[in-house]
Design a protein around this motif. Structure first.
Motif, PDB file in Angstrom:
ATOM      1  N   ILE A  46       0.761  -1.251   0.050  1.00 14.17           N
ATOM      2  CA  ILE A  46       0.032  -0.137  -0.085  1.00 14.17           C
ATOM      3  C   ILE A  46       0.913   1.241  -0.157  1.00 14.17           C
ATOM      4  O   ILE A  46       0.594   2.273  -0.711  1.00 14.17           O
ATOM      5  N   VAL A  47       1.979   1.268   0.930  1.00 14.52           N
ATOM      6  CA  VAL A  47       2.833   2.200   0.901  1.00 14.52           C
ATOM      7  C   VAL A  47       3.509   2.584  -0.367  1.00 14.52           C
ATOM      8  O   VAL A  47       3.328   3.756  -0.818  1.00 14.52           O
ATOM      9  N   ASP A  48       3.972   1.432  -0.980  1.00 21.14           N
ATOM     10  CA  ASP A  48       4.832   1.522  -2.290  1.00 21.14           C
ATOM     11  C   ASP A  48       3.610   2.077  -3.430  1.00 21.14           C
ATOM     12  O   ASP A  48       4.030   3.069  -4.238  1.00 21.14           O
ATOM     13  N   GLN A  49       2.461   1.861  -3.513  1.00 21.65           N
ATOM     14  CA  GLN A  49       1.583   2.200  -4.501  1.00 21.65           C
ATOM     15  C   GLN A  49       1.331   3.695  -4.292  1.00 21.65           C
ATOM     16  O   GLN A  49       1.382   4.533  -5.150  1.00 21.65           O
ATOM     17  N   ALA A  50       1.094   4.360  -2.979  1.00 23.99           N
ATOM     18  CA  ALA A  50       0.829   5.603  -2.663  1.00 23.99           C
ATOM     19  C   ALA A  50       2.249   6.396  -3.103  1.00 23.99           C
ATOM     20  O   ALA A  50       2.101   7.738  -3.498  1.00 23.99           O
ATOM     21  N   ILE A  51       3.374   5.890  -2.729  1.00 22.80           N
ATOM     22  CA  ILE A  51       4.675   6.515  -3.194  1.00 22.80           C
ATOM     23  C   ILE A  51       4.647   6.824  -4.737  1.00 22.80           C
ATOM     24  O   ILE A  51       5.122   7.755  -5.256  1.00 22.80           O
ATOM     25  N   GLY A  52       4.184   5.628  -5.489  1.00 18.32           N
ATOM     26  CA  GLY A  52       4.269   5.851  -7.039  1.00 18.32           C
ATOM     27  C   GLY A  52       3.245   7.049  -7.271  1.00 18.32           C
ATOM     28  O   GLY A  52       3.547   7.918  -8.360  1.00 18.32           O
ATOM     29  N   VAL A  53       2.038   7.153  -6.587  1.00 14.01           N
ATOM     30  CA  VAL A  53       1.044   8.226  -7.065  1.00 14.01           C
ATOM     31  C   VAL A  53       2.062   9.669  -6.622  1.00 14.01           C
ATOM     32  O   VAL A  53       1.973  10.474  -7.372  1.00 14.01           O
ATOM     33  N   LEU A  54       2.608   9.475  -5.577  1.00 17.23           N
ATOM     34  CA  LEU A  54       3.191  10.873  -4.996  1.00 17.23           C
ATOM     35  C   LEU A  54       4.208  11.347  -6.223  1.00 17.23           C
ATOM     36  O   LEU A  54       4.684  12.332  -6.614  1.00 17.23           O
ATOM     37  N   VAL A  55       5.000  10.372  -6.673  1.00 14.42           N
ATOM     38  CA  VAL A  55       5.929  10.504  -7.859  1.00 14.42           C
ATOM     39  C   VAL A  55       5.371  11.064  -9.046  1.00 14.42           C
ATOM     40  O   VAL A  55       6.108  11.791  -9.558  1.00 14.42           O
ATOM     41  N   ALA A  82      -2.205   4.493   6.539  1.00 13.90           N
ATOM     42  CA  ALA A  82      -3.645   4.888   6.380  1.00 13.90           C
ATOM     43  C   ALA A  82      -3.350   6.241   5.649  1.00 13.90           C
ATOM     44  O   ALA A  82      -4.469   6.500   4.749  1.00 13.90           O
ATOM     45  N   VAL A  83      -2.593   7.096   5.816  1.00 15.23           N
ATOM     46  CA  VAL A  83      -2.300   8.148   4.810  1.00 15.23           C
ATOM     47  C   VAL A  83      -2.022   7.429   3.299  1.00 15.23           C
ATOM     48  O   VAL A  83      -2.773   8.018   2.475  1.00 15.23           O
ATOM     49  N   ALA A  84      -1.392   6.674   3.318  1.00 13.73           N
ATOM     50  CA  ALA A  84      -1.141   5.765   1.900  1.00 13.73           C
ATOM     51  C   ALA A  84      -2.577   5.388   1.322  1.00 13.73           C
ATOM     52  O   ALA A  84      -2.721   5.750   0.094  1.00 13.73           O
ATOM     53  N   GLU A  85      -3.189   4.785   2.242  1.00 18.35           N
ATOM     54  CA  GLU A  85      -4.653   4.240   1.631  1.00 18.35           C
ATOM     55  C   GLU A  85      -5.421   5.489   0.925  1.00 18.35           C
ATOM     56  O   GLU A  85      -6.364   5.410   0.183  1.00 18.35           O
ATOM     57  N   GLN A  86      -5.308   6.704   1.905  1.00 22.79           N
ATOM     58  CA  GLN A  86      -6.342   7.759   1.504  1.00 22.79           C
ATOM     59  C   GLN A  86      -5.757   8.390   0.090  1.00 22.79           C
ATOM     60  O   GLN A  86      -6.523   8.691  -0.630  1.00 22.79           O
ATOM     61  N   ILE A  87      -4.351   8.394  -0.238  1.00 20.82           N
ATOM     62  CA  ILE A  87      -3.609   8.843  -1.213  1.00 20.82           C
ATOM     63  C   ILE A  87      -4.225   7.996  -2.406  1.00 20.82           C
ATOM     64  O   ILE A  87      -4.464   8.434  -3.452  1.00 20.82           O
ATOM     65  N   ILE A  88      -4.060   6.690  -2.106  1.00 23.43           N
ATOM     66  CA  ILE A  88      -4.566   5.825  -3.112  1.00 23.43           C
ATOM     67  C   ILE A  88      -5.950   6.051  -3.604  1.00 23.43           C
ATOM     68  O   ILE A  88      -6.322   5.872  -4.947  1.00 23.43           O
ATOM     69  N   LYS A  89      -6.858   6.215  -2.634  1.00 27.78           N
ATOM     70  CA  LYS A  89      -8.440   6.276  -2.770  1.00 27.78           C
ATOM     71  C   LYS A  89      -8.576   7.671  -3.528  1.00 27.78           C
ATOM     72  O   LYS A  89      -9.416   7.486  -4.601  1.00 27.78           O
ATOM     73  N   HIS A  90      -7.865   8.728  -3.306  1.00 27.98           N
ATOM     74  CA  HIS A  90      -7.839  10.075  -4.084  1.00 27.98           C
ATOM     75  C   HIS A  90      -7.375   9.704  -5.538  1.00 27.98           C
ATOM     76  O   HIS A  90      -7.888  10.492  -6.176  1.00 27.98           O
ATOM     77  N   ALA A  91      -6.516   9.293  -5.620  1.00 30.73           N
ATOM     78  CA  ALA A  91      -5.761   8.775  -6.941  1.00 30.73           C
ATOM     79  C   ALA A  91      -7.055   7.915  -7.897  1.00 30.73           C
ATOM     80  O   ALA A  91      -6.962   8.263  -9.182  1.00 30.73           O
ATOM     81  N   GLN A  92      -7.906   7.355  -7.230  1.00 30.47           N
ATOM     82  CA  GLN A  92      -8.976   6.634  -7.763  1.00 30.47           C
ATOM     83  C   GLN A  92     -10.217   7.406  -7.922  1.00 30.47           C
ATOM     84  O   GLN A  92     -11.054   6.828  -8.256  1.00 30.47           O
ATOM     85  N   GLY A  93     -10.117   8.678  -7.519  1.00 29.83           N
ATOM     86  CA  GLY A  93     -11.248   9.543  -7.781  1.00 29.83           C
ATOM     87  C   GLY A  93     -11.916   9.939  -6.221  1.00 29.83           C
ATOM     88  O   GLY A  93     -12.867  10.441  -6.325  1.00 29.83           O
ATOM     89  N   GLY A  94     -11.360   9.394  -5.251  1.00 31.36           N
ATOM     90  CA  GLY A  94     -12.252   9.498  -4.043  1.00 31.36           C
ATOM     91  C   GLY A  94     -11.634  10.706  -3.250  1.00 31.36           C
ATOM     92  O   GLY A  94     -10.794  11.350  -3.755  1.00 31.36           O
ATOM     93  N   ALA A  95     -12.445  11.093  -2.253  1.00 30.64           N
ATOM     94  CA  ALA A  95     -11.952  12.425  -1.651  1.00 30.64           C
ATOM     95  C   ALA A  95     -10.791  12.235  -0.611  1.00 30.64           C
ATOM     96  O   ALA A  95     -10.753  11.212  -0.087  1.00 30.64           O
TER      97      ALA A  95
END
Length: 113
Positions: A46-55, A82-95
């Motif tokens: 999950i953290v790695d996916q969020a890092i990818g979004v941030l990159v 938990a921050v990473a999960e929020q970032i991933i959801k945001h990248a998928q259109g979530g708030a």
């Protein structure tokens, strides 16, 4: 997968061996460790996916991406995963929560200057 909860030596007709309790304790310890490792691997993904979004959105390095996650976590008192999960959801259109959004903008700004 076969789950061993009672060592084979404990069910012998001649009675349990002197090492049966030790084996049961070792099985319990290994089962607990296995569960912890499974959670760690899932969190790491999950953290790695969020890092990818941030990159991608911040045009920063992966190391800076982790630093941003850590900074947001520290400033919001929310666990990194938990921050990473929020970032991933945001990248998928979530708030994104207002607090995380504000801290994320600030952290990205610090790393893109």
């Amino acid at each position: 997968m076969i789950a061993l909860t009672t060592p084979l030596c404990c069910g012998l007709a001649s009675g349990p061996s002197p090492h049966c309790d030790d084996l049961q304790e070792e099985i319990a310890r290994l089962a607990k460790e296995n569960a912890q490792l499974r959670r760690a691997v899932a969190s790491h993904a999950i953290v790695d996916q969020a890092i990818g979004v941030l990159v991608c959105i911040g045009q920063i390095s992966p190391d800076d991406g982790f630093s941003v996650l850590r900074n947001v976590s520290q400033h919001t008192n929310i666990k990194v995963v938990a921050v990473a999960e929020q970032i991933i959801k945001h990248a998928q259109g979530g708030a994104l929560s207002a607090t995380v959004q504000s801290e994320l903008r600030a952290a990205l700004a610090r790393h893109t200057e």
